[in-house]
Design a protein around this motif. Structure first.
Motif: not given
Length: 308
Positions: A204-207, A211, A209, A230, A240
């Motif tokens: 998923a694209k959100e992965e 942490d 980001l 991604p 971003n």
């Protein structure tokens, strides 16, 4: 051996080439053309293009449940159906058509990493070995008995792109050997151990980001795994910023994760578990990729700044 080959992406091309050179490929099945690019023009799959180049008949059904597809496959009097990253589920009536049970090539050492992203998930998990599996097909997801496996070391400088390329050829080799041995009765299929099953969920694209609270070594594995999609990115003033390259460091610090520790000689960010990440290359939205030193010439980042 009379074979129908089913596949779609570039990963499957070496397997198609291998079977074309060694067997009688009577037809190729691949997914239908999809709109792509700025003009959203219909684009044939890599397997479609390769099959046409080889002079093979190509079929692009949207599903395999229609009776005419069933009759077509039966008319070929097949020995095998070979499947590599086809993208469509083969119904039970199709599995029963050829003389031998259809064989699937999968880019992991099953039963580990069943599913759509086995290469990325293996690298993300920090594994040092992956491989290819040739298995008999059944209605479950990558759950069939194993015929043959071939291993591949994951090097520190490998990413998903390089492993994808290596495994595409290893999978072709694994399948060719499996078919040869299986049709001669020289392989005893092995049932997968259900206690060792893991799943490689779709990315998923959100992965992407970052942490910063996890260790820099975990971040580095994600950087290698999430290529080209991604990718990795962090947030700076609401924008971003893509992290293109970097190196993990062991570094004892007492700063909040995401804090910039160094900007003069290197761009170093505090991470969890007494580690830090040295960013080597970055990219702003719509801009060129830059080394950290070039980036810092045009973008002011003070020591102590905390990435979101």
């Amino acid at each position: 051996m009379k074979i129908v080959f089913m596949g779609t992406p570039e990963f499957a091309v070496p397997s198609l080439e291998g079977f074309y050179s060694n067997h009688d490929v009577v037809a190729v099945f691949t997914q239908s053309q999809k709109p792509a690019g700025r003009g959203m023009k219909l684009k044939k799959t890599p397997i479609h293009l390769k099959a046409e180049k080889l002079g093979l008949p190509v079929y692009t059904p949207n599903n395999l449940l229609k009776n005419d597809i069933h009759l077509l496959l039966k008319s070929f009097d097949l020995d095998f159906i070979i499947v590599v990253a086809y993208g469509l589920i083969l119904p039970k009536q199709i599995l029963n058509i050829p003389k031998f049970i259809p064989i699937n090539g999968h880019a992991s050492l099953l039963p580990k990493w069943r599913g759509s992203a086995p290469i990325q998930r293996a690298i993300e998990a920090g594994e040092s070995v992956t491989g290819s599996t040739a298995m008999l097909m059944e209605t479950g997801l990558d759950s069939g008995p194993i015929l043959l496996q071939k291993k591949l070391n994951i090097l520190t400088n490998d990413d998903s792109i390089s492993i994808h390329r290596k495994l595409s050829y290893l999978t072709a080799d694994c399948l060719l050997h499996a078919v040869d041995k299986y049709q001669k009765g020289k392989i005893d299929p092995k049932t997968q151990n259900p206690l060792q099953v893991s799943y490689a969920n779709k990315l998923a694209k959100e992965e992407g980001l970052i942490d910063w609270s996890i260790s820099s070594f975990e971040i580095f594995n994600k950087l290698r795994a999430f290529q080209p999609f991604p990718g990795l990115y962090t947030l700076m003033n609401g924008f971003n910023i893509k992290v293109i390259d970097g190196t993990p460091l062991k570094l004892i610090h007492n700063q909040k994760e995401g804090t910039v520790l160094e900007t003069k000689l290197k761009l170093i960010i505090a991470c969890g578990n007494n580690t830090a990440f040295s960013i080597l290359k970055l990219q702003k939205p719509g801009k060129n990729k830059l080394s950290y030193s070039e980036f810092l010439k045009g973008t002011k980042i003070e020591k102590g700044y905390i990435f979101e």
